[in-house]
Scaffold this motif. Structure first.
Motif, PDB file in Angstrom:
ATOM      1  N   LEU A 254       0.829  -1.211   0.000  1.00  0.00           N
ATOM      2  CA  LEU A 254       0.000   0.000   0.000  1.00  0.00           C
ATOM      3  C   LEU A 254       0.856   1.251   0.000  1.00  0.00           C
ATOM      4  O   LEU A 254       0.573   2.222  -0.710  1.00  0.00           O
ATOM      5  N   GLN A 255       1.919   1.223   0.816  1.00  0.00           N
ATOM      6  CA  GLN A 255       2.799   2.388   0.897  1.00  0.00           C
ATOM      7  C   GLN A 255       3.439   2.675  -0.452  1.00  0.00           C
ATOM      8  O   GLN A 255       3.574   3.816  -0.860  1.00  0.00           O
ATOM      9  N   ARG A 256       3.847   1.560  -1.111  1.00  0.00           N
ATOM     10  CA  ARG A 256       4.465   1.724  -2.421  1.00  0.00           C
ATOM     11  C   ARG A 256       3.475   2.346  -3.392  1.00  0.00           C
ATOM     12  O   ARG A 256       3.777   3.258  -4.137  1.00  0.00           O
ATOM     13  N   ARG A 257       2.227   1.836  -3.342  1.00  0.00           N
ATOM     14  CA  ARG A 257       1.220   2.332  -4.265  1.00  0.00           C
ATOM     15  C   ARG A 257       0.931   3.809  -4.003  1.00  0.00           C
ATOM     16  O   ARG A 257       0.749   4.592  -4.910  1.00  0.00           O
ATOM     17  N   GLU A 258       0.887   4.181  -2.723  1.00  0.00           N
ATOM     18  CA  GLU A 258       0.605   5.570  -2.370  1.00  0.00           C
ATOM     19  C   GLU A 258       1.706   6.496  -2.903  1.00  0.00           C
ATOM     20  O   GLU A 258       1.431   7.554  -3.455  1.00  0.00           O
ATOM     21  N   ALA A 259       2.953   6.043  -2.748  1.00  0.00           N
ATOM     22  CA  ALA A 259       4.079   6.842  -3.252  1.00  0.00           C
ATOM     23  C   ALA A 259       3.983   6.974  -4.776  1.00  0.00           C
ATOM     24  O   ALA A 259       4.220   8.042  -5.339  1.00  0.00           O
ATOM     25  N   ASP A 260       3.593   5.866  -5.448  1.00  0.00           N
ATOM     26  CA  ASP A 260       3.432   5.899  -6.905  1.00  0.00           C
ATOM     27  C   ASP A 260       2.376   6.922  -7.301  1.00  0.00           C
ATOM     28  O   ASP A 260       2.556   7.697  -8.238  1.00  0.00           O
ATOM     29  N   LEU A 261       1.256   6.898  -6.573  1.00  0.00           N
ATOM     30  CA  LEU A 261       0.154   7.804  -6.875  1.00  0.00           C
ATOM     31  C   LEU A 261       0.578   9.250  -6.712  1.00  0.00           C
ATOM     32  O   LEU A 261       0.258  10.106  -7.529  1.00  0.00           O
ATOM     33  N   GLU A 262       1.304   9.503  -5.640  1.00  0.00           N
ATOM     34  CA  GLU A 262       1.784  10.865  -5.358  1.00  0.00           C
ATOM     35  C   GLU A 262       2.672  11.344  -6.511  1.00  0.00           C
ATOM     36  O   GLU A 262       2.508  12.442  -7.026  1.00  0.00           O
ATOM     37  N   ALA A 263       3.587  10.470  -6.911  1.00  0.00           N
ATOM     38  CA  ALA A 263       4.485  10.830  -8.012  1.00  0.00           C
ATOM     39  C   ALA A 263       3.684  11.065  -9.282  1.00  0.00           C
ATOM     40  O   ALA A 263       3.969  11.981 -10.058  1.00  0.00           O
ATOM     41  N   PHE A 264       2.654  10.253  -9.478  1.00  0.00           N
ATOM     42  CA  PHE A 264       1.809  10.393 -10.655  1.00  0.00           C
ATOM     43  C   PHE A 264       1.107  11.750 -10.666  1.00  0.00           C
ATOM     44  O   PHE A 264       1.048  12.426 -11.689  1.00  0.00           O
ATOM     45  N   ALA A 265       0.610  12.156  -9.492  1.00  0.00           N
ATOM     46  CA  ALA A 265      -0.087  13.439  -9.390  1.00  0.00           C
ATOM     47  C   ALA A 265       0.855  14.590  -9.730  1.00  0.00           C
ATOM     48  O   ALA A 265       0.512  15.486 -10.503  1.00  0.00           O
ATOM     49  N   VAL A 266       2.057  14.531  -9.168  1.00  0.00           N
ATOM     50  CA  VAL A 266       3.036  15.588  -9.437  1.00  0.00           C
ATOM     51  C   VAL A 266       3.323  15.670 -10.936  1.00  0.00           C
ATOM     52  O   VAL A 266       3.323  16.741 -11.538  1.00  0.00           O
ATOM     53  N   ARG A 267       3.524  14.488 -11.537  1.00  0.00           N
ATOM     54  CA  ARG A 267       3.831  14.450 -12.963  1.00  0.00           C
ATOM     55  C   ARG A 267       2.675  14.995 -13.794  1.00  0.00           C
ATOM     56  O   ARG A 267       2.870  15.735 -14.754  1.00  0.00           O
ATOM     57  N   THR A 268       1.451  14.613 -13.403  1.00  0.00           N
ATOM     58  CA  THR A 268       0.284  15.062 -14.160  1.00  0.00           C
ATOM     59  C   THR A 268       0.180  16.579 -14.152  1.00  0.00           C
ATOM     60  O   THR A 268      -0.049  17.205 -15.185  1.00  0.00           O
TER      61      THR A 268
END
Ligand code: ATP
Ligand code: MG
Length: 349
Positions: free
Chosen positions: A131-145
């Motif tokens: 879950l932590q990994r996924r959350e970090a991925d999502l955060e990075a995705f938001a920044v990139r978007t």
């Protein structure tokens, strides 16, 4: 027992991974020792979900020697699966003995009980890590978007500026030249109308460019950029109270865009006499609010498929992990509040 190892099944790679051991001299190896499912005694136990009781491991064909685990120091072992009711094998618990030893059925049963107890904890830890990994991925995705959106907007602004605007300007010059030489009043009249339309079109493209490119933000920072937008609203009295908050660039961009759209809405729809803009830390968050004393509206029915303002504000907020609250009712003015949790205001990158 002389040593005890806990291996966890990694479903993504179909491997058994050493997670912990006693004595703790082996702890540094956690995560580094990996066996494919089915290989070695642990791999076999993980694959079959059955115990392996091995008195002399050197004569067991399943055994695989791993130098780091110092197999030469141990003779006998018992390896039991960590089982979750109804689920696959979570991991494997191994107990090694230096001297050849016979592990009795009671001992092995006891070990299996312990392994099942630990299974729940291990499964929880594995899920948590995932879950932590996924959350970090999502955060990075938001920044990139957000960064990509801005890039796109800059590109479009550039296209309008270098393409459409330039052509409009030169068309306007040619038109002026034509107006200067024509002697036909009817033509003169048509040219004048065309000139007026052209300069409106130019004005439109200028406005589009300013809307698309937060050069203000780059040049001035969030507070000054919002102040500048608020200062150009026209008839409305604007009160601005912005605290300097330490925000990641993508957060500033999103907040600026939301403020910009909200203020545009005030001008377009509210017929307000006063609007208040604040940015301030509040508990464990940073909050941007824009409140007007204008016409108000019913947020539950406003905004359809043809309007973008509110929808894109909600989208930006949720990308940030922020909440956007629109409070309004007809005749009561409108207030929007964007609340960005403190742990989302800093960039992980
Ligand atoms: N500050 C406000 N005061 C009164 N009405 C508002 C205010 N903000 C929004 N509204 C109402 O909510 C509707 C939806 O707003 P939204 O920003 O989504 O669309 P829009 O401004 O009409 O169009 P767009 O933003 O796409 O150019 C508006 O049409 C308006 O009726
Ligand atoms: Mg709008």
């Amino acid at each position: 027992a002389d040593a005890c190892f806990v291996h966890v099944v990694d479903r993504d790679t179909a491997e058994v991974v050493l997670m912990g051991a006693t004595p703790d001299q082996f702890d540094a190896l956690a995560g580094t020792i990996r066996l494919p499912m089915g290989e070695g005694i642990s791999g076999w136990v993980a694959q079959h979900g059955r115990r392996a009781v091995v008195e002399d491991k050197w004569s067991d064909p399943r055994y695989r020697y791993i130098p780091e685990l110092r197999g030469e120091e141990f003779s006998s072992l018992v390896s039991v699966p960590m089982l979750r009711p109804g689920a696959a094998v979570v991991g494997v618990l191994n107990v090694h003995a230096h001297d050849p030893r016979h592990f009795g059925p009671d001992t092995v049963t006891r070990l299996e009980e312990v392994a099942s107890l630990v299974a729940g904890l291990v499964e929880g830890a594995v899920l948590h890590a995932r879950l932590q990994r996924r959350e970090a991925d999502l955060e990075a995705f938001a920044v990139r978007t957000i960064e990509l959106q801005e890039l796109d907007r800059r590109r479009i602004a550039g296209d309008i500026h270098d393409g459409i605007s330039q052509r409009l300007v030169s068309a306007w010059y040619h038109l002026r030249a034509a107006m200067a030489i024509t002697v036909e009043p009817a033509v003169e009249e048509q040219l004048a109308v065309t000139a007026a339309l052209l300069s409106e079109a130019l004005e439109d493209s200028r406005r589009a460019i300013t809307g698309l490119r937060p050069a203000l933000l780059d040049d001035l920072g969030l507070s000054a950029a919002i102040t500048s937008v608020a200062g150009s609203l026209g008839d409305v009295e604007v009160a601005v109270d912005l605290a300097e908050c330490d925000l990641a660039p993508h957060v500033e961009t999103a907040l600026f865009r939301i403020a910009q759209e909200t203020l545009q809405n005030v001008v377009k729809h509210a017929d307000a006499s006063r609007v208040e803009v604040t940015l301030a830390p509040d508990g464990d968050a940073v909050v941007l609010t824009v409140s007007d004393d204008g016409a108000g509206f019913d947020p539950s029915t406003a905004g359809g498929l043809t309007t973008f303002g509110l929808a894109s504000m909600h989208e930006r907020a949720s990308l940030l992990g922020a909440t956007l609250l629109v409070t309004s009712s007809p005749g009561e003015g409108t207030s929007i509040a964007v609340r960005v949790p403190a742990d989302r205001t800093i960039s992980e990158a």
